[in-house]
Scaffold this motif. Structure first.
Motif, PDB file in Angstrom:
ATOM      1  N   PHE A 113       0.832  -1.204   0.000  1.00  0.00           N
ATOM      2  CA  PHE A 113       0.000   0.000   0.000  1.00  0.00           C
ATOM      3  C   PHE A 113       0.872   1.261   0.000  1.00  0.00           C
ATOM      4  CE2 PHE A 113      -1.829   3.410   2.680  1.00  0.00           C
ATOM      5  CZ  PHE A 113      -2.824   3.831   1.812  1.00  0.00           C
ATOM      6  N   ARG A 114       0.518   2.206  -0.868  1.00  0.00           N
ATOM      7  CA  ARG A 114       1.155   3.526  -0.847  1.00  0.00           C
ATOM      8  C   ARG A 114       0.057   4.580  -0.860  1.00  0.00           C
ATOM      9  NH1 ARG A 114       5.250   1.255  -4.808  1.00  0.00           N
ATOM     10  NH2 ARG A 114       4.177   2.288  -6.532  1.00  0.00           N
ATOM     11  N   SER A 115       0.117   5.490   0.088  1.00  0.00           N
ATOM     12  CA  SER A 115      -0.934   6.510   0.181  1.00  0.00           C
ATOM     13  C   SER A 115      -0.838   7.511  -0.969  1.00  0.00           C
ATOM     14  CB  SER A 115      -0.802   7.263   1.511  1.00  0.00           C
ATOM     15  OG  SER A 115       0.363   8.071   1.456  1.00  0.00           O
ATOM     16  N   GLU A 170      -2.464   1.529  -8.424  1.00  0.00           N
ATOM     17  CA  GLU A 170      -3.024   0.318  -7.818  1.00  0.00           C
ATOM     18  C   GLU A 170      -2.479   0.114  -6.401  1.00  0.00           C
ATOM     19  OE1 GLU A 170      -4.228  -2.374 -11.647  1.00  0.00           O
ATOM     20  OE2 GLU A 170      -2.258  -2.761 -10.766  1.00  0.00           O
ATOM     21  N   HIS A 171      -1.335   0.741  -6.122  1.00  0.00           N
ATOM     22  CA  HIS A 171      -0.800   0.659  -4.752  1.00  0.00           C
ATOM     23  C   HIS A 171      -1.669   1.473  -3.792  1.00  0.00           C
ATOM     24  CE1 HIS A 171       2.801  -1.696  -5.478  1.00  0.00           C
ATOM     25  NE2 HIS A 171       2.927  -1.061  -6.623  1.00  0.00           N
ATOM     26  N   GLN A 172      -2.198   2.588  -4.276  1.00  0.00           N
ATOM     27  CA  GLN A 172      -3.108   3.393  -3.449  1.00  0.00           C
ATOM     28  C   GLN A 172      -4.389   2.619  -3.132  1.00  0.00           C
ATOM     29  OE1 GLN A 172      -3.778   7.435  -4.914  1.00  0.00           O
ATOM     30  NE2 GLN A 172      -5.661   7.599  -3.713  1.00  0.00           N
ATOM     31  N   ILE A 199       0.994  -5.412  -5.041  1.00  0.00           N
ATOM     32  CA  ILE A 199       2.190  -5.815  -4.307  1.00  0.00           C
ATOM     33  C   ILE A 199       3.348  -5.970  -5.294  1.00  0.00           C
ATOM     34  CG2 ILE A 199       1.486  -8.280  -4.392  1.00  0.00           C
ATOM     35  CD1 ILE A 199       2.701  -8.422  -1.472  1.00  0.00           C
ATOM     36  N   ASP A 200       4.483  -5.347  -4.962  1.00  0.00           N
ATOM     37  CA  ASP A 200       5.687  -5.522  -5.765  1.00  0.00           C
ATOM     38  C   ASP A 200       6.522  -6.587  -5.083  1.00  0.00           C
ATOM     39  OD1 ASP A 200       4.841  -3.507  -7.433  1.00  0.00           O
ATOM     40  OD2 ASP A 200       6.041  -1.954  -6.458  1.00  0.00           O
ATOM     41  N   LEU A 201       6.902  -7.589  -5.839  1.00  0.00           N
ATOM     42  CA  LEU A 201       7.589  -8.694  -5.179  1.00  0.00           C
ATOM     43  C   LEU A 201       8.797  -9.228  -5.939  1.00  0.00           C
ATOM     44  CD1 LEU A 201       6.299 -11.246  -6.911  1.00  0.00           C
ATOM     45  CD2 LEU A 201       4.399 -10.904  -5.344  1.00  0.00           C
ATOM     46  N   VAL A 259       6.576  -2.796 -19.044  1.00  0.00           N
ATOM     47  CA  VAL A 259       6.383  -4.112 -18.437  1.00  0.00           C
ATOM     48  C   VAL A 259       6.959  -4.140 -17.010  1.00  0.00           C
ATOM     49  CG1 VAL A 259       7.120  -6.514 -18.606  1.00  0.00           C
ATOM     50  CG2 VAL A 259       6.310  -5.336 -20.644  1.00  0.00           C
ATOM     51  N   GLU A 260       6.190  -4.660 -16.061  1.00  0.00           N
ATOM     52  CA  GLU A 260       6.633  -4.760 -14.662  1.00  0.00           C
ATOM     53  C   GLU A 260       6.339  -6.161 -14.129  1.00  0.00           C
ATOM     54  OE1 GLU A 260       4.973  -1.758 -12.115  1.00  0.00           O
ATOM     55  OE2 GLU A 260       5.878  -0.100 -13.232  1.00  0.00           O
ATOM     56  N   PRO A 261       7.264  -7.099 -14.313  1.00  0.00           N
ATOM     57  CA  PRO A 261       7.010  -8.481 -13.868  1.00  0.00           C
ATOM     58  C   PRO A 261       6.820  -8.592 -12.347  1.00  0.00           C
ATOM     59  CG  PRO A 261       9.138  -8.304 -15.027  1.00  0.00           C
ATOM     60  CD  PRO A 261       8.574  -6.932 -14.953  1.00  0.00           C
ATOM     61  N   TRP A 262       7.301  -7.584 -11.611  1.00  0.00           N
ATOM     62  CA  TRP A 262       7.220  -7.629 -10.145  1.00  0.00           C
ATOM     63  C   TRP A 262       5.879  -7.151  -9.593  1.00  0.00           C
ATOM     64  CZ3 TRP A 262      10.274  -4.253 -13.005  1.00  0.00           C
ATOM     65  CH2 TRP A 262       9.865  -2.918 -13.003  1.00  0.00           C
ATOM     66  N   HIS A 263       5.077  -6.494 -10.421  1.00  0.00           N
ATOM     67  CA  HIS A 263       3.857  -5.846  -9.918  1.00  0.00           C
ATOM     68  C   HIS A 263       2.626  -6.751 -10.105  1.00  0.00           C
ATOM     69  CE1 HIS A 263       1.176  -2.237  -9.259  1.00  0.00           C
ATOM     70  NE2 HIS A 263       0.364  -2.986  -9.983  1.00  0.00           N
ATOM     71  N   TRP A 264       2.061  -7.182  -8.974  1.00  0.00           N
ATOM     72  CA  TRP A 264       0.877  -8.062  -8.992  1.00  0.00           C
ATOM     73  C   TRP A 264      -0.243  -7.386  -8.254  1.00  0.00           C
ATOM     74  CZ3 TRP A 264       0.849 -12.645 -11.757  1.00  0.00           C
ATOM     75  CH2 TRP A 264       2.094 -12.957 -12.354  1.00  0.00           C
TER      76      TRP A 264
HETATM   77 ZN   LIG Z   1       3.926  -1.838  -8.265  1.00  0.00          ZN
END
Ligand SMILES: [Zn+2]
Length: 228
Positions: free
Chosen positions: A124-126, A149-151, A156-158, A197-202
């Protein structure tokens, strides 16, 4: 099609009574049929709530923001998992997303013979945090505050064991994340997803929509704009 319907008697009797001569015009009739069909298609589409800020299916991109730009989810919770590489409890997601993630992290660990654990980089990011962060961001990378989507408390970035996702881990995620409602939002490039592309962002979308996207091999944005 119209001739077929008239010929088969489907449009005779009750369906035709009360109609003016004008309405019996084949072109007008066909327009009415197609608008009826359109409504049906639209209502099938709207079995998802893509617009409400607190919906798991809320669609966000460079032109789709939260209705309340500074939206904060009401059910953020620390992630309760002992199957992540770093301390999951330091990170917050919305309750359901966090529970599903914890379940996924445990399955991941056991799928790789307990040798690999998902590591968490960001959840989560405000709105305010996102706003500050964007000062140091490359184009097409960070979402503008009010559209991340973090807001939403759903993303989740993993990585794995404190590093980037290796290809076997990414492959596992691609084939299994939807079972817990997660989707790799940015997988098809800027042209389609509006971001690199962001493979880490789910992102949590719920099992139903995530599974539909998995089966159609589509990204969320690709699917969203195809429906429009
Ligand atoms: Zn992300």
């Amino acid at each position: 099609m119209l001739t077929l319907l008239l010929g088969s008697g489907i449009l005779s009797g009750d369906a035709m009574s009360g109609m003016s001569i004008e309405q019996l015009d084949p072109i007008v009739l066909e327009q009415q049929l197609s608008s009826e069909l359109k409504t049906k298609i639209e209502s099938a589409f709207s079995s998802y709530d893509l617009n409400s800020d607190s919906s798991y299916e809320k669609f966000l991109d460079t032109t789709h923001f939260f209705n309340d730009r500074s939206y904060t989810p009401g059910d953020l919770e620390s992630i309760h998992s002992d199957f992540t590489f770093n301390n999951a409890r330091k990170f917050k997601l919305r309750k359901e997303a966090g529970e599903q993630f914890a379940d996924m992290a445990r399955h991941f660990w056991s799928a790789f013979n307990k040798k690999k654990k998902i590591s968490i980089t960001s959840t989560f990011r405000s709105y305010d945090f996102q706003k500050k962060m964007n000062g140091s961001c490359h184009a097409h990378h960070c979402a503008e505050a009010g559209s991340s989507e973090h807001q939403a408390g759903l993303a989740i970035d993993l990585g794995v064991n404190g590093r980037r996702l290796d290809s076997a881990s990414f492959e596992w995620m691609k084939n299994n994340a939807h079972k817990r409602g997660f989707h790799n939002t940015y997988q098809k490039g800027v042209e389609i997803d509006g971001k690199m592309v962001e493979p880490w962002h789910w992102r949590y979308l719920g099992v139903k929509l995530a599974t539909e996207l998995y089966e159609k091999k589509m990204s969320f944005a690709e699917w969203y704009y195809q429906q429009k």
